[in-house]
Scaffold this active site. Structure first.
Site, short mmCIF file in Angstrom:
data_model
loop_
_atom_site.label_atom_id
_atom_site.label_comp_id
_atom_site.label_asym_id
_atom_site.label_seq_id
_atom_site.Cartn_x
_atom_site.Cartn_y
_atom_site.Cartn_z
CG HIS A 12 -0.25 -0.09 2.53
ND1 HIS A 12 -0.75 -0.77 3.61
CD2 HIS A 12 0.93 0.46 2.97
CE1 HIS A 12 0.07 -0.65 4.64
NE2 HIS A 12 1.09 0.10 4.28
CG HIS A 59 0.64 3.80 7.99
ND1 HIS A 59 -0.43 3.31 7.28
CD2 HIS A 59 1.68 2.98 7.70
CE1 HIS A 59 -0.06 2.24 6.59
NE2 HIS A 59 1.21 2.01 6.83
CG HIS A 193 8.20 -1.67 4.18
ND1 HIS A 193 7.36 -2.73 4.45
CD2 HIS A 193 7.46 -0.56 4.45
CE1 HIS A 193 6.18 -2.27 4.86
NE2 HIS A 193 6.22 -0.95 4.88
CD GLU A 240 2.85 -1.93 6.52
OE1 GLU A 240 2.72 -0.78 6.96
OE2 GLU A 240 3.06 -2.17 5.32
C1 DHB Z 1 6.33 3.04 2.37
C2 DHB Z 1 5.77 1.78 2.63
C3 DHB Z 1 4.71 1.66 3.52
O1 DHB Z 1 4.11 0.48 3.84
C4 DHB Z 1 4.18 2.79 4.14
O2 DHB Z 1 3.13 2.64 4.97
C5 DHB Z 1 4.73 4.03 3.89
C6 DHB Z 1 5.81 4.16 3.01
C7 DHB Z 1 7.47 3.20 1.41
O3 DHB Z 1 8.10 2.23 1.02
O4 DHB Z 1 7.72 4.35 1.03
FE FE Z 2 2.64 0.75 5.54
#
Ligand code: DHB
Ligand code: FE
Length: 280
Positions: A12, A59, A193, A240
């Site tokens: 997302h 978030h 991530h 996540e």
């Molecule tokens: C990114 C990924 C995410 O899941 C998020 O909530 C905000 C930013 C990213 O990779 O930039």
């Molecule tokens: Fe996220």
């Protein structure tokens, strides 16, 4: 009765929403990512679900550290997004289905999931970006929505095992609704991530691909991880993955993988896509 026709999981990342708004789908950076989606659009056009349950994590838009439910669900007639800091444009309001939401709430609480009930809920990129990706560009949203929100901000986060069980309870809740509706369950977020700190930019392709395989054939294998193990293996935002496990838990029929795509990096993230059919 309502029927779960399938499950979709997708990252997302906010940058995706901005790429859609700016029409960058054919740019070299974006093409391999957006090229993953047409098989999902074809399936959605064919199956035409009435309702999408969007399992996502907020978030910091609607919930913050002062008051953080572990699991929350929308019971509103519509949901609006706002920009929580990524420059995302406001989208047309997302239609809800309060009657169906209340049925799901009744069923979940009877099933020992004491979920926070939100008759007013702002939805952030975790919800809005997958909605644009999967259902956007058609003038009007083609599905009613039920947002199901999961805490991934304030530790302790719910364990993968607990999330899988919530998915199973969600599946029972949906399938016990008396209206003849086709329902798709969408798990958003992931994959590996880490946005901050010493390991910022960390991506674990091998682990992501392992998860994409196991979630189809052996989701229980993924419920064995602890949240700290997921942080270690997939970065600080890697947990996540628990939204994907809720989606998968809801599919209680014969599950077939129809399509998948994986592309790195999009922004800081391993971007995964999975389409699962759920036959009776
Ligand atoms: C990114 C990924 C995410 O899941 C998020 O909530 C905000 C930013 C990213 O990779 O930039
Ligand atoms: Fe996220």
């Amino acid at each position: 009765m309502a029927r779960i026709v399938g499950g979709i999981s997708t990252s997302h990342i906010p940058a995706i929403g901005n790429a859609i708004a700016k029409g960058l789908q054919q740019e070299p950076y974006w093409k391999p990512f957006f090229d993953g989606y047409p098989p999902v659009y074809e399936w959605l056009d064919r199956v035409k679900p009435d309702v999408a349950v969007i399992v996502y994590n907020d978030h910091g838009l609607n919930f913050f550290l002062n008051s953080m439910p572990t699991f929350a669900i929308g019971a509103a007639a519509e949901y609006r997004n706002e920009d929580e800091g990524w420059g995302l444009r406001p989208l047309p309001p997302f239609p809800g289905d309060p009657k169906f939401s209340w049925h799901v709430i009744e069923s979940l609480v009877a099933d020992e999931f004491d979920i926070t009930i939100c008759q007013d809920l702002k939805v952030d990129h975790g919800f809005a970006v997958p909605m644009s990706l999967l259902f956007g560009g058609k003038g009007k949203w083609p599905v009613r929505t039920i947002p199901l929100e999961v805490n991934t901000v304030q530790h302790p986060l719910p364990t993968p095992a607990r999330c899988y069980k919530l998915g199973q309870a969600l599946g029972r809740a949906i399938e016990s609704y008396s209206q003849d509706l086709k329902v798709v369950v969408v798990g958003t977020g992931g994959m590996s991530h880490q946005l901050e700190g010493k390991r910022a930019g960390f991506i674990n392709k091998e682990f992501d691909l392992y998860c994409m395989q196991k979630i189809v054939t052996d989701p229980k294998a993924l419920t064995k991880y602890t949240i700290p193990e997921l942080v270690e293996l997939a970065g600080s935002q890697g947990p996540e993955l628990i939204m994907w496990l809720i989606m998968r838990g809801a599919l209680r029929g014969r599950v077939t993988k129809l399509h998948s795509n994986y592309h790195i990096p999009i922004s800081n993230t391993g971007a995964g896509l999975l389409l699962l059919e759920n036959a009776a």
